[in-house]
Design a protein around this motif. Structure first.
Motif, PDB file in Angstrom:
ATOM      1  N   GLN A 119       0.826  -1.208   0.000  1.00  0.00           N
ATOM      2  CA  GLN A 119       0.000   0.000   0.000  1.00  0.00           C
ATOM      3  C   GLN A 119       0.862   1.260   0.000  1.00  0.00           C
ATOM      4  OE1 GLN A 119      -3.008   0.094   3.035  1.00  0.00           O
ATOM      5  NE2 GLN A 119      -4.070   1.774   2.067  1.00  0.00           N
ATOM      6  N   LYS A 120       1.928   1.280   0.789  1.00  0.00           N
ATOM      7  CA  LYS A 120       2.819   2.447   0.830  1.00  0.00           C
ATOM      8  C   LYS A 120       3.478   2.660  -0.526  1.00  0.00           C
ATOM      9  CE  LYS A 120       4.075   2.388   5.698  1.00  0.00           C
ATOM     10  NZ  LYS A 120       5.147   2.215   6.666  1.00  0.00           N
ATOM     11  N   VAL A 121       3.958   1.583  -1.133  1.00  0.00           N
ATOM     12  CA  VAL A 121       4.597   1.681  -2.444  1.00  0.00           C
ATOM     13  C   VAL A 121       3.588   2.149  -3.488  1.00  0.00           C
ATOM     14  CG1 VAL A 121       5.655   0.311  -4.306  1.00  0.00           C
ATOM     15  CG2 VAL A 121       6.446   0.034  -1.954  1.00  0.00           C
ATOM     16  N   TYR A 122       2.390   1.568  -3.456  1.00  0.00           N
ATOM     17  CA  TYR A 122       1.353   1.948  -4.415  1.00  0.00           C
ATOM     18  C   TYR A 122       1.072   3.450  -4.337  1.00  0.00           C
ATOM     19  CZ  TYR A 122      -3.272   2.707  -6.397  1.00  0.00           C
ATOM     20  OH  TYR A 122      -4.317   3.218  -7.124  1.00  0.00           O
ATOM     21  N   TRP A 123       0.841   3.982  -3.134  1.00  0.00           N
ATOM     22  CA  TRP A 123       0.475   5.394  -3.004  1.00  0.00           C
ATOM     23  C   TRP A 123       1.653   6.314  -3.318  1.00  0.00           C
ATOM     24  CZ3 TRP A 123      -4.018   7.189  -3.746  1.00  0.00           C
ATOM     25  CH2 TRP A 123      -5.127   6.388  -3.464  1.00  0.00           C
ATOM     26  N   HIS A 124       2.857   5.867  -3.035  1.00  0.00           N
ATOM     27  CA  HIS A 124       4.043   6.634  -3.435  1.00  0.00           C
ATOM     28  C   HIS A 124       4.063   6.775  -4.963  1.00  0.00           C
ATOM     29  CE1 HIS A 124       8.150   8.055  -3.601  1.00  0.00           C
ATOM     30  NE2 HIS A 124       8.512   7.011  -4.307  1.00  0.00           N
ATOM     31  N   ILE A 125       3.817   5.693  -5.647  1.00  0.00           N
ATOM     32  CA  ILE A 125       3.796   5.687  -7.110  1.00  0.00           C
ATOM     33  C   ILE A 125       2.588   6.464  -7.626  1.00  0.00           C
ATOM     34  CG2 ILE A 125       3.501   4.202  -9.141  1.00  0.00           C
ATOM     35  CD1 ILE A 125       5.154   2.066  -7.593  1.00  0.00           C
ATOM     36  N   ARG A 126       1.442   6.242  -7.031  1.00  0.00           N
ATOM     37  CA  ARG A 126       0.195   6.861  -7.506  1.00  0.00           C
ATOM     38  C   ARG A 126       0.275   8.379  -7.457  1.00  0.00           C
ATOM     39  NH1 ARG A 126      -5.667   5.458  -7.404  1.00  0.00           N
ATOM     40  NH2 ARG A 126      -6.527   7.182  -8.591  1.00  0.00           N
ATOM     41  N   LYS A 127       0.928   8.918  -6.423  1.00  0.00           N
ATOM     42  CA  LYS A 127       1.053  10.370  -6.321  1.00  0.00           C
ATOM     43  C   LYS A 127       1.905  10.931  -7.463  1.00  0.00           C
ATOM     44  CE  LYS A 127       2.156  10.135  -2.015  1.00  0.00           C
ATOM     45  NZ  LYS A 127       2.201   9.706  -0.699  1.00  0.00           N
ATOM     46  N   MET A 128       2.730  10.091  -8.052  1.00  0.00           N
ATOM     47  CA  MET A 128       3.578  10.558  -9.155  1.00  0.00           C
ATOM     48  C   MET A 128       2.916  10.347 -10.513  1.00  0.00           C
ATOM     49  SD  MET A 128       6.235  12.079  -8.119  1.00  0.00           S
ATOM     50  CE  MET A 128       7.196  12.165  -9.611  1.00  0.00           C
ATOM     51  N   VAL A 129       2.303   9.173 -10.727  1.00  0.00           N
ATOM     52  CA  VAL A 129       1.768   8.850 -12.062  1.00  0.00           C
ATOM     53  C   VAL A 129       0.266   9.095 -12.163  1.00  0.00           C
ATOM     54  CG1 VAL A 129       3.623   7.200 -12.503  1.00  0.00           C
ATOM     55  CG2 VAL A 129       1.434   6.363 -11.653  1.00  0.00           C
ATOM     56  N   ILE A 130      -0.390   9.297 -11.031  1.00  0.00           N
ATOM     57  CA  ILE A 130      -1.809   9.644 -10.892  1.00  0.00           C
ATOM     58  C   ILE A 130      -2.758   8.506 -11.280  1.00  0.00           C
ATOM     59  CG2 ILE A 130      -3.646  11.288 -11.509  1.00  0.00           C
ATOM     60  CD1 ILE A 130      -1.235  12.412  -9.777  1.00  0.00           C
ATOM     61  N   ASP A 179      -1.818   2.603 -14.113  1.00  0.00           N
ATOM     62  CA  ASP A 179      -0.369   2.773 -14.220  1.00  0.00           C
ATOM     63  C   ASP A 179       0.309   2.505 -12.883  1.00  0.00           C
ATOM     64  OD1 ASP A 179      -0.624   3.479 -16.900  1.00  0.00           O
ATOM     65  OD2 ASP A 179      -0.570   5.645 -16.502  1.00  0.00           O
ATOM     66  N   ALA A 180      -0.274   3.033 -11.809  1.00  0.00           N
ATOM     67  CA  ALA A 180       0.300   2.832 -10.474  1.00  0.00           C
ATOM     68  C   ALA A 180       0.276   1.358 -10.090  1.00  0.00           C
ATOM     69  CB  ALA A 180      -0.454   3.664  -9.443  1.00  0.00           C
ATOM     70  N   ASP A 181      -0.814   0.689 -10.426  1.00  0.00           N
ATOM     71  CA  ASP A 181      -0.939  -0.737 -10.132  1.00  0.00           C
ATOM     72  C   ASP A 181       0.120  -1.538 -10.891  1.00  0.00           C
ATOM     73  OD1 ASP A 181      -2.465  -2.471  -8.526  1.00  0.00           O
ATOM     74  OD2 ASP A 181      -3.553  -3.206 -10.286  1.00  0.00           O
ATOM     75  N   ASP A 182       0.275  -1.248 -12.181  1.00  0.00           N
ATOM     76  CA  ASP A 182       1.285  -1.937 -12.996  1.00  0.00           C
ATOM     77  C   ASP A 182       2.692  -1.686 -12.466  1.00  0.00           C
ATOM     78  OD1 ASP A 182      -0.742  -2.846 -14.639  1.00  0.00           O
ATOM     79  OD2 ASP A 182      -0.323  -1.435 -16.271  1.00  0.00           O
ATOM     80  N   LEU A 183       2.979  -0.434 -12.135  1.00  0.00           N
ATOM     81  CA  LEU A 183       4.313  -0.104 -11.632  1.00  0.00           C
ATOM     82  C   LEU A 183       4.573  -0.745 -10.269  1.00  0.00           C
ATOM     83  CD1 LEU A 183       4.588   3.619 -12.742  1.00  0.00           C
ATOM     84  CD2 LEU A 183       5.923   1.696 -13.603  1.00  0.00           C
ATOM     85  N   THR A 184       3.553  -0.824  -9.438  1.00  0.00           N
ATOM     86  CA  THR A 184       3.707  -1.481  -8.137  1.00  0.00           C
ATOM     87  C   THR A 184       4.076  -2.953  -8.341  1.00  0.00           C
ATOM     88  OG1 THR A 184       2.137   0.042  -7.109  1.00  0.00           O
ATOM     89  CG2 THR A 184       2.549  -2.030  -5.950  1.00  0.00           C
ATOM     90  N   GLN A 185       3.418  -3.596  -9.287  1.00  0.00           N
ATOM     91  CA  GLN A 185       3.761  -4.989  -9.594  1.00  0.00           C
ATOM     92  C   GLN A 185       5.194  -5.095 -10.093  1.00  0.00           C
ATOM     93  OE1 GLN A 185       0.913  -6.948 -12.122  1.00  0.00           O
ATOM     94  NE2 GLN A 185      -0.799  -6.349 -10.837  1.00  0.00           N
ATOM     95  N   GLU A 186       5.601  -4.162 -10.957  1.00  0.00           N
ATOM     96  CA  GLU A 186       6.981  -4.157 -11.463  1.00  0.00           C
ATOM     97  C   GLU A 186       7.981  -4.013 -10.324  1.00  0.00           C
ATOM     98  OE1 GLU A 186       8.236  -4.693 -14.563  1.00  0.00           O
ATOM     99  OE2 GLU A 186       6.175  -5.185 -15.113  1.00  0.00           O
ATOM    100  N   VAL A 187       7.660  -3.134  -9.376  1.00  0.00           N
ATOM    101  CA  VAL A 187       8.540  -2.930  -8.229  1.00  0.00           C
ATOM    102  C   VAL A 187       8.725  -4.237  -7.466  1.00  0.00           C
ATOM    103  CG1 VAL A 187       8.698  -1.839  -5.941  1.00  0.00           C
ATOM    104  CG2 VAL A 187       8.099  -0.469  -7.956  1.00  0.00           C
ATOM    105  N   PHE A 188       7.621  -4.929  -7.192  1.00  0.00           N
ATOM    106  CA  PHE A 188       7.735  -6.151  -6.394  1.00  0.00           C
ATOM    107  C   PHE A 188       8.354  -7.306  -7.179  1.00  0.00           C
ATOM    108  CE2 PHE A 188       4.956  -3.795  -3.532  1.00  0.00           C
ATOM    109  CZ  PHE A 188       5.669  -3.975  -2.356  1.00  0.00           C
ATOM    110  N   ILE A 189       8.252  -7.284  -8.490  1.00  0.00           N
ATOM    111  CA  ILE A 189       8.976  -8.263  -9.309  1.00  0.00           C
ATOM    112  C   ILE A 189      10.478  -8.011  -9.158  1.00  0.00           C
ATOM    113  CG2 ILE A 189       9.523  -8.933 -11.696  1.00  0.00           C
ATOM    114  CD1 ILE A 189       6.482  -8.495 -12.300  1.00  0.00           C
ATOM    115  N   LYS A 190      10.875  -6.745  -9.227  1.00  0.00           N
ATOM    116  CA  LYS A 190      12.297  -6.408  -9.050  1.00  0.00           C
ATOM    117  C   LYS A 190      12.769  -6.756  -7.644  1.00  0.00           C
ATOM    118  CE  LYS A 190      12.906  -3.129 -12.684  1.00  0.00           C
ATOM    119  NZ  LYS A 190      13.440  -1.901 -13.182  1.00  0.00           N
TER     120      LYS A 190
END
Length: 179
Positions: free
Chosen positions: A29-40, A44-55
């Motif tokens: 949730q913290k990662v998602y909202w950090h990303i969401r505040k940037m990409v809105i 996109d935020a959901d996809d990037l959050t998944q990418e983060v956790f894959i990495k």
């Protein structure tokens, strides 16, 4: 569960999946909202959050633990945001103001982000900041991170971060006072 315990569990093959699932639950949730505040945009935020956790999954074994786990996660999330925003600008050959206008439209259309009139005006002002200033502002103002933590995440000096935050606040104040 403490991060050290999660990392210790992750180190053992028999408890690796469980430890990773607990890590995701703790930080998603913290990662998602950090990303969401940037990409809105939520998708996109959901996809990037998944990418983060894959990495994170691929690289957690090599995490040196000389930094805090959440600062390492934020660094990965931040880099993903900056790469995404940069590629979006390049892919569509959009000048910065067009990307900002697109993000503002998404804020206005998103009930989770829009809020009342003052909150909407704040979000619009934040979106007008350059990406890195916006990151610093979001991490300090919304995530309530200390400058030292932001410094670890962004690899920037505390002094530069303080200056960046101060400039961002001034720009936001100027935008809000325009009406």
């Amino acid at each position: 569960m403490e991060d050290k315990e999660l990392l210790a569990k992750f180190a053992h093959p028999e408890s690796r999946n469980l430890a990773f699932n607990q890590l995701v639950r703790k930080y998603q949730q913290k990662v998602y909202w950090h990303i969401r505040k940037m990409v809105i945009d939520h998708e996109d935020a959901d996809d990037l959050t998944q990418e983060v956790f894959i990495k994170v999954w691929k690289n957690l074994e090599t995490f040196r633990q000389d930094a805090k786990l959440y600062t390492w996660l934020y660094r990965i999330a931040t880099n993903e945001c900056l790469t995404f925003l940069s590629s979006k600008k390049r892919k569509f050959f959009l000048p910065l103001h067009d990307v900002t206008a697109e993000l503002i439209q998404k804020v206005e259309a998103s009930p989770e982000l829009a809020g009342d009139e003052i909150q909407l005006k704040l979000q619009k002002a934040i979106l007008r900041l350059p990406d890195k200033q916006r990151l610093v502002f979001n991490m300090k103002y919304f995530d309530e991170l200390k400058y030292e933590e932001i410094s670890e995440i962004l690899g920037t000096s505390v002094g530069a971060l303080k200056a960046s935050y101060h400039i961002a606040v001034k720009k936001i104040e100027e935008y809000i006072q325009q009406d």
